[in-house]
Structures are given as structure tokens and as C-alpha cells.
Design a protein around this motif. Structure first.
Motif, PDB file in Angstrom:
ATOM      1  N   MET A  78       0.839  -1.179   0.000  1.00  0.00           N
ATOM      2  CA  MET A  78       0.000   0.000   0.000  1.00  0.00           C
ATOM      3  C   MET A  78       0.876   1.231   0.000  1.00  0.00           C
ATOM      4  O   MET A  78       1.852   1.308   0.731  1.00  0.00           O
ATOM      5  N   ASP A  79       0.499   2.175  -0.805  1.00  0.00           N
ATOM      6  CA  ASP A  79       1.300   3.402  -0.874  1.00  0.00           C
ATOM      7  C   ASP A  79       0.537   4.566  -0.257  1.00  0.00           C
ATOM      8  O   ASP A  79      -0.558   4.426   0.246  1.00  0.00           O
ATOM      9  N   GLY A  80       1.082   5.741  -0.325  1.00  0.00           N
ATOM     10  CA  GLY A  80       0.507   6.944   0.291  1.00  0.00           C
ATOM     11  C   GLY A  80      -0.786   7.394  -0.347  1.00  0.00           C
ATOM     12  O   GLY A  80      -1.584   8.075   0.281  1.00  0.00           O
ATOM     13  N   SER A  81      -0.995   7.028  -1.602  1.00  0.00           N
ATOM     14  CA  SER A  81      -2.228   7.464  -2.278  1.00  0.00           C
ATOM     15  C   SER A  81      -3.453   6.798  -1.672  1.00  0.00           C
ATOM     16  O   SER A  81      -4.525   7.398  -1.616  1.00  0.00           O
ATOM     17  N   ASP A 134     -15.056  13.652   3.073  1.00  0.00           N
ATOM     18  CA  ASP A 134     -16.287  13.785   2.284  1.00  0.00           C
ATOM     19  C   ASP A 134     -17.496  13.261   3.059  1.00  0.00           C
ATOM     20  O   ASP A 134     -18.565  13.866   3.056  1.00  0.00           O
ATOM     21  N   MET A 135     -17.319  12.125   3.720  1.00  0.00           N
ATOM     22  CA  MET A 135     -18.409  11.525   4.491  1.00  0.00           C
ATOM     23  C   MET A 135     -18.786  12.441   5.658  1.00  0.00           C
ATOM     24  O   MET A 135     -19.966  12.624   5.949  1.00  0.00           O
ATOM     25  N   THR A 136     -17.794  13.022   6.303  1.00  0.00           N
ATOM     26  CA  THR A 136     -18.053  13.934   7.415  1.00  0.00           C
ATOM     27  C   THR A 136     -18.862  15.140   6.948  1.00  0.00           C
ATOM     28  O   THR A 136     -19.841  15.537   7.585  1.00  0.00           O
ATOM     29  N   VAL A 137     -18.455  15.714   5.821  1.00  0.00           N
ATOM     30  CA  VAL A 137     -19.174  16.861   5.260  1.00  0.00           C
ATOM     31  C   VAL A 137     -20.602  16.459   4.901  1.00  0.00           C
ATOM     32  O   VAL A 137     -21.562  17.179   5.188  1.00  0.00           O
ATOM     33  N   PHE A 138     -20.759  15.290   4.300  1.00  0.00           N
ATOM     34  CA  PHE A 138     -22.080  14.803   3.909  1.00  0.00           C
ATOM     35  C   PHE A 138     -22.981  14.651   5.136  1.00  0.00           C
ATOM     36  O   PHE A 138     -24.132  15.088   5.143  1.00  0.00           O
ATOM     37  N   VAL A 139     -22.447  14.019   6.196  1.00  0.00           N
ATOM     38  CA  VAL A 139     -23.233  13.796   7.415  1.00  0.00           C
ATOM     39  C   VAL A 139     -23.576  15.128   8.073  1.00  0.00           C
ATOM     40  O   VAL A 139     -24.710  15.332   8.538  1.00  0.00           O
ATOM     41  N   VAL A 166      -3.826   6.067   1.497  1.00  0.00           N
ATOM     42  CA  VAL A 166      -4.065   6.800   2.745  1.00  0.00           C
ATOM     43  C   VAL A 166      -4.743   8.132   2.432  1.00  0.00           C
ATOM     44  O   VAL A 166      -5.692   8.538   3.112  1.00  0.00           O
ATOM     45  N   ASP A 167      -4.263   8.809   1.388  1.00  0.00           N
ATOM     46  CA  ASP A 167      -4.870  10.085   1.002  1.00  0.00           C
ATOM     47  C   ASP A 167      -6.319   9.889   0.551  1.00  0.00           C
ATOM     48  O   ASP A 167      -7.193  10.694   0.875  1.00  0.00           O
ATOM     49  N   ASP A 168      -6.577   8.811  -0.190  1.00  0.00           N
ATOM     50  CA  ASP A 168      -7.943   8.512  -0.626  1.00  0.00           C
ATOM     51  C   ASP A 168      -8.858   8.250   0.563  1.00  0.00           C
ATOM     52  O   ASP A 168     -10.000   8.695   0.595  1.00  0.00           O
ATOM     53  N   THR A 169      -8.354   7.521   1.549  1.00  0.00           N
ATOM     54  CA  THR A 169      -9.132   7.218   2.749  1.00  0.00           C
ATOM     55  C   THR A 169      -9.439   8.490   3.527  1.00  0.00           C
ATOM     56  O   THR A 169     -10.564   8.694   3.985  1.00  0.00           O
TER      57      THR A 169
END
Length: 87
Positions: free
Chosen positions: A1-4, A15-20, A6-9
Motif C-alpha cells: 500500500m502506498d501513500g495514495s 467527504d463523508m463527514t461533510v455529507f453527514v 491513505v490520502d484517498d481514505t
């Protein structure tokens, strides 16, 4: 697993926080609107009940006034009947 990954997560979590948060804000707004509507309707019903009580009191007052004049006009007739019955 690379850094991308982690950035995606992190981005997905953000995004989920903003949505909620947006969803909760919308729900709060809707509940406030419904609450205001219910309170308004309760106030309106209270005013209608007050008007109804006033109308009932007015009718009672009218009946009371008529009731006091009617028995006085009926009393002499009853007295006449009792005088006729005793004779």
C-alpha cells in the motif's frame, strides 16, 4: 500500500463527514420548520377555543337575560292557575 491509498481514505472520510454534517443540518432545519408550524397551529387552536368560549358565554348571557324575563311573564299565569284551582 502506498501513500495514495491513505490520502484517498482521508479524502473519503472528509467527504463523508461533510455529507453527514449537511444531512444533520438539513434535518435540524426541517425539524425546526415542523416545530414552528406545530406551535403556530396550537396557538391558532387556542385562539379558536377562546373565541368559542366567548361565544358560549355570550349565549349564556343572552339566555340568562331571556330566562329572567320569561319566568316573570309566566309567573302571573301560574298564579292565576293556582287561584282558579283553589276556587
Amino acid at each position: 500500500m502506498d501513500g495514495s491509498d491513505v490520502d484517498d481514505t482521508k479524502q473519503s472520510t472528509a467527504d463523508m463527514t461533510v455529507f453527514v454534517q449537511n444531512l444533520l443540518q438539513q434535518m435540524q432545519t426541517r425539524f425546526q420548520t415542523m416545530s414552528d408550524s406545530i406551535i403556530s397551529k396550537i396557538d391558532e387552536m387556542g385562539n379558536r377555543i377562546d373565541e368559542l368560549e366567548q361565544s358560549i358565554n355570550d349565549l349564556r348571557a343572552e339566555m340568562g337575560q331571556e330566562g329572567t324575563t320569561s319566568p316573570s311573564s309566566v309567573k302571573p299565569k301560574e298564579e292565576n292557575k293556582s287561584a282558579d284551582d283553589s276556587a
